[in-house]
Design a protein around this motif. Structure first.
Motif, PDB file in Angstrom:
ATOM      1  N   LEU A  41      42.241 -26.162  22.212  1.00 53.52           N
ATOM      2  CA  LEU A  41      43.180 -26.006  23.319  1.00 53.52           C
ATOM      3  C   LEU A  41      44.027 -24.754  23.139  1.00 53.52           C
ATOM      4  O   LEU A  41      44.259 -23.989  24.097  1.00 53.52           O
ATOM      5  CB  LEU A  41      44.089 -27.241  23.416  1.00 53.52           C
ATOM      6  N   THR A  42      44.487 -24.516  21.919  1.00 52.63           N
ATOM      7  CA  THR A  42      45.320 -23.349  21.631  1.00 52.63           C
ATOM      8  C   THR A  42      44.562 -22.054  21.897  1.00 52.63           C
ATOM      9  O   THR A  42      45.101 -21.112  22.498  1.00 52.63           O
ATOM     10  CB  THR A  42      45.794 -23.376  20.167  1.00 52.63           C
ATOM     11  N   ARG A  43      43.318 -21.994  21.461  1.00 53.49           N
ATOM     12  CA  ARG A  43      42.532 -20.768  21.634  1.00 53.49           C
ATOM     13  C   ARG A  43      42.178 -20.540  23.100  1.00 53.49           C
ATOM     14  O   ARG A  43      42.096 -19.396  23.552  1.00 53.49           O
ATOM     15  CB  ARG A  43      41.271 -20.851  20.782  1.00 53.49           C
ATOM     16  N   SER A  44      41.982 -21.612  23.856  1.00 50.00           N
ATOM     17  CA  SER A  44      41.650 -21.446  25.268  1.00 50.00           C
ATOM     18  C   SER A  44      42.863 -21.006  26.090  1.00 50.00           C
ATOM     19  O   SER A  44      42.735 -20.225  27.034  1.00 50.00           O
ATOM     20  CB  SER A  44      41.084 -22.752  25.837  1.00 50.00           C
ATOM     21  N   LYS A  45      44.070 -21.497  25.709  1.00 56.11           N
ATOM     22  CA  LYS A  45      45.287 -21.140  26.443  1.00 56.11           C
ATOM     23  C   LYS A  45      45.977 -19.900  25.880  1.00 56.11           C
ATOM     24  O   LYS A  45      46.767 -19.261  26.561  1.00 56.11           O
ATOM     25  CB  LYS A  45      46.283 -22.302  26.420  1.00 56.11           C
ATOM     26  N   GLY A  46      45.716 -19.607  24.614  1.00 51.94           N
ATOM     27  CA  GLY A  46      46.407 -18.510  23.951  1.00 51.94           C
ATOM     28  C   GLY A  46      47.554 -19.004  23.099  1.00 51.94           C
ATOM     29  O   GLY A  46      47.828 -18.460  22.030  1.00 51.94           O
ATOM     30  N   TYR A  47      48.237 -20.042  23.562  1.00 51.71           N
ATOM     31  CA  TYR A  47      49.336 -20.671  22.814  1.00 51.71           C
ATOM     32  C   TYR A  47      49.554 -22.064  23.397  1.00 51.71           C
ATOM     33  O   TYR A  47      49.080 -22.386  24.499  1.00 51.71           O
ATOM     34  CB  TYR A  47      50.624 -19.848  22.922  1.00 51.71           C
ATOM     35  N   ILE A  48      50.273 -22.910  22.660  1.00 52.30           N
ATOM     36  CA  ILE A  48      50.584 -24.251  23.139  1.00 52.30           C
ATOM     37  C   ILE A  48      52.038 -24.586  22.833  1.00 52.30           C
ATOM     38  O   ILE A  48      52.683 -23.954  21.985  1.00 52.30           O
ATOM     39  CB  ILE A  48      49.672 -25.322  22.501  1.00 52.30           C
ATOM     40  N   TYR A  52      53.256 -22.280  19.727  1.00 52.78           N
ATOM     41  CA  TYR A  52      52.364 -22.261  18.568  1.00 52.78           C
ATOM     42  C   TYR A  52      51.093 -21.477  18.904  1.00 52.78           C
ATOM     43  O   TYR A  52      50.524 -21.603  19.991  1.00 52.78           O
ATOM     44  CB  TYR A  52      51.975 -23.684  18.177  1.00 52.78           C
ATOM     45  N   TRP A  53      50.659 -20.662  17.921  1.00 53.44           N
ATOM     46  CA  TRP A  53      49.430 -19.893  18.029  1.00 53.44           C
ATOM     47  C   TRP A  53      48.471 -20.317  16.929  1.00 53.44           C
ATOM     48  O   TRP A  53      48.905 -20.707  15.835  1.00 53.44           O
ATOM     49  CB  TRP A  53      49.702 -18.392  17.884  1.00 53.44           C
ATOM     50  N   ALA A  54      47.186 -20.225  17.197  1.00 51.07           N
ATOM     51  CA  ALA A  54      46.188 -20.498  16.151  1.00 51.07           C
ATOM     52  C   ALA A  54      46.006 -19.272  15.286  1.00 51.07           C
ATOM     53  O   ALA A  54      46.040 -18.136  15.761  1.00 51.07           O
ATOM     54  CB  ALA A  54      44.852 -20.868  16.799  1.00 51.07           C
ATOM     55  N   ARG A  55      45.822 -19.492  13.992  1.00 53.25           N
ATOM     56  CA  ARG A  55      45.605 -18.371  13.075  1.00 53.25           C
ATOM     57  C   ARG A  55      44.232 -17.761  13.297  1.00 53.25           C
ATOM     58  O   ARG A  55      43.286 -18.441  13.606  1.00 53.25           O
ATOM     59  CB  ARG A  55      45.715 -18.845  11.615  1.00 53.25           C
TER      60      ARG A  55
END
Length: 320
Positions: free
Chosen positions: A270-277, A317-320
């Motif tokens: 979800l984070t990678r698809s949205k860019g951030y959560i 929050y962002w994914a590393r």
């Protein structure tokens, strides 16, 4: 003129004193966001009149011990400990739930469902799905731990999760009865106000049937639930029906690890698809409460899976 006696507050009640619910709370700056939301789901309004009727507020307009338990500022917590193996030598994970007892109850059930996967089993020639722990037994064990504990004790309600069992440890003992009495269907309600609120919110069914339901849910199993009591504590042990002593993980991985990995994968996708959560994204994606979403994000941040920025409601929050 004699000085009028001062009313005792909740914090001053001796640990063995009854009537916690009716005592005036030492904290009065309370909010009820979780409780109000639960009542709204039942098309009810939790206003001052309703609070007085249910016992959350006394006739003087002050919050009671029951009000404190259901408030967002509830001082009592619940700890879920996951141990490696069948002994308490190695603690794999510890999660502490806070806030209203209604939120703790919901979060704890969500957590326990995550460590209670469905397995494919055969009954004769018929294939069926069966959980490691009967859902009825887990629900009743959790309700018992919340409804029947003595809130004069400040320690946490404890749920210990092992490979072969789940233990619910309730403070306060059996309120004057014995395990033999339980086996006869006798039960003494320690917190009637809390039970009334749970009934209003359809969290419990017929009172006094929980132990019988737990026993019946294990009918035909080679291991049965265990009930133990001391003067100040009660422990319910639910056996894991999928556990095999010779090689417990031969067919299935540890359920808590599998559940956590799947949950983290969903969040990272979800984070990678949205860019951030945000925290609200987690609540919506996983259908969990605010407090549970915070716990999940905190763990993923500590693991280095997510990077956080900002504070409070603006934290992202962002994914590393």
């Amino acid at each position: 003129m004699a000085e009028k006696p001062r009313q005792k507050t909740v914090s001053e009640i001796p640990e063995t004193k009854q009537g916690y619910e009716e005592q005036q709370s030492v904290l009065q700056d309370l909010t009820f966001q979780t409780a109000s939301s639960c009542f709204e789901q039942q098309n009810q309004t939790l206003n001052a009149k309703r609070m007085r009727a249910l016992g959350l507020m006394n006739t003087a307009g002050k919050y009671t011990g029951l009000g404190l338990l259901l408030s967002d500022q509830c001082m009592h917590t619940m700890k879920l400990n996951v141990f490696q193996g069948t002994r308490n030598n190695t603690l794999r994970e510890c999660t502490e739930l806070r806030g209203s007892l209604l939120a703790q109850l919901s979060d704890a059930y969500t957590y326990l469902e995550g460590v209670n996967p469905k397995q494919i089993v055969f009954r004769g020639l018929t294939e069926t799905e069966e959980r490691s722990y009967p859902s009825d037994a887990v629900r009743e064990g959790l309700l018992n731990a919340v409804l029947h504990r003595d809130y004069g004790f400040r320690d946490s309600t404890i749920i210990n999760i092992y490979d072969d069992r789940i233990e619910f440890v309730t403070l306060g003992g059996l309120n004057g009865i014995t395990v033999d009495d339980l086996n006869l269907g006798i039960s003494v309600l320690r917190n009637p106000g809390l039970a009334q609120v749970f009934s209003e919110l359809h969290r419990i069914g017929a009172y006094g049937t929980g132990i019988a339901l737990i026993r019946s849910s294990y009918a035909g199993c080679y291991r049965s639930p265990q009930f133990e009591a001391s003067g100040h504590a009660f422990r319910l042990t639910l056996p894991n029906r999928s556990y095999r002593e010779e090689n417990p993980f031969a067919l299935f991985p540890p359920p808590y690890q599998k559940q956590e990995d799947e949950r983290e994968k969903r969040i990272l996708d979800l984070t990678r698809s949205k860019g951030y959560i945000s925290r609200k994204d987690i609540e919506s994606e996983l259908h969990v409460s605010q407090s549970m979403a915070i716990l999940i994000l905190r763990k993923m941040t500590e693991k280095g899976l997510l990077i956080k920025e900002g504070a409070g409601k603006n934290r992202l929050y962002w994914a590393r």
